[in-house]
Design a protein around this motif. Sequence first.
Motif, short mmCIF file in Angstrom:
data_model
loop_
_atom_site.label_atom_id
_atom_site.label_comp_id
_atom_site.label_asym_id
_atom_site.label_seq_id
_atom_site.Cartn_x
_atom_site.Cartn_y
_atom_site.Cartn_z
N SER A 9 -1.28 0.31 -8.17
CA SER A 9 -1.08 -0.84 -7.30
C SER A 9 -0.04 -1.79 -7.88
CB SER A 9 -2.42 -1.57 -7.10
OG SER A 9 -2.26 -2.70 -6.31
N LEU A 10 -0.10 -2.00 -9.18
CA LEU A 10 0.88 -2.85 -9.85
C LEU A 10 2.28 -2.26 -9.75
CD1 LEU A 10 1.51 -5.32 -11.62
CD2 LEU A 10 0.90 -3.93 -13.60
N ALA A 11 2.39 -0.95 -9.89
CA ALA A 11 3.70 -0.29 -9.78
C ALA A 11 4.29 -0.46 -8.38
CB ALA A 11 3.58 1.19 -10.12
N VAL A 12 3.46 -0.26 -7.35
CA VAL A 12 3.94 -0.42 -5.98
C VAL A 12 4.33 -1.87 -5.71
CG1 VAL A 12 3.23 -0.33 -3.55
CG2 VAL A 12 2.68 1.57 -5.08
N ALA A 13 3.48 -2.81 -6.10
CA ALA A 13 3.78 -4.23 -5.87
C ALA A 13 5.04 -4.64 -6.62
CB ALA A 13 2.59 -5.09 -6.29
N SER A 14 5.23 -4.13 -7.82
CA SER A 14 6.44 -4.45 -8.59
C SER A 14 7.68 -3.90 -7.92
CB SER A 14 6.33 -3.89 -10.01
OG SER A 14 5.25 -4.49 -10.69
N ALA A 15 7.60 -2.67 -7.43
CA ALA A 15 8.75 -2.07 -6.74
C ALA A 15 9.11 -2.86 -5.49
CB ALA A 15 8.45 -0.61 -6.39
N VAL A 16 8.10 -3.24 -4.73
CA VAL A 16 8.36 -4.05 -3.53
C VAL A 16 8.96 -5.39 -3.94
CG1 VAL A 16 7.24 -5.27 -1.62
CG2 VAL A 16 6.62 -2.91 -2.13
N GLY A 17 8.47 -5.98 -5.02
CA GLY A 17 9.02 -7.25 -5.49
C GLY A 17 10.47 -7.14 -5.91
#
Length: 167
Positions: free
Chosen positions: A125-133
């Motif tokens: 989840s952190l990886a996906v949120a970071s990529a979107v950010g």
Amino acid sequence: MSGEPATFDPTPSSVGTGLAAVAALVTVGSLVGVLHGAVLAAVGAVAIPVAVQSGSRRAHAVAASFLFAGATVAGIAGVDPVHLLVAVASAIVAWDAGQHAIGVGTQLGRAASTWRVELAHTAGSLAVASAVGVVAYAAFTGVSAQQTIVVVVLVLAALLLTWLLDR
């Protein structure tokens, strides 16, 4: 054998609760420059672990909404875009980690060793949120629009991502 039946405790583990709480605290920390936003997010950060431990998805969603509200207020007030993106990304991670912890608790119970699956899920989840950010920041720096419009679009994108993660 004692002859007593085993009882099943469907509450989430302390690991899942802790992961959601840490992500919520990151949201608050990234908004300290805007008092009203940080206060709203702090309400959410205090409520997140209580809501997760209660096992109520609705209570957890309400607690997480305070994190998003704090980010929205801070964005409208003009907080630095990087801080805003960190706040929104960590709010998404807090929401997702809490929802996952509630689901794992319901399915496996508190006594099960779930730390690996909860940590792996939260890392994803952190990886996906970071990529979107990162993509959102690139779009922000590449487009000359008023910050308020960008904040609204980013918050709507975060809410859409949250809704998609729940499906």
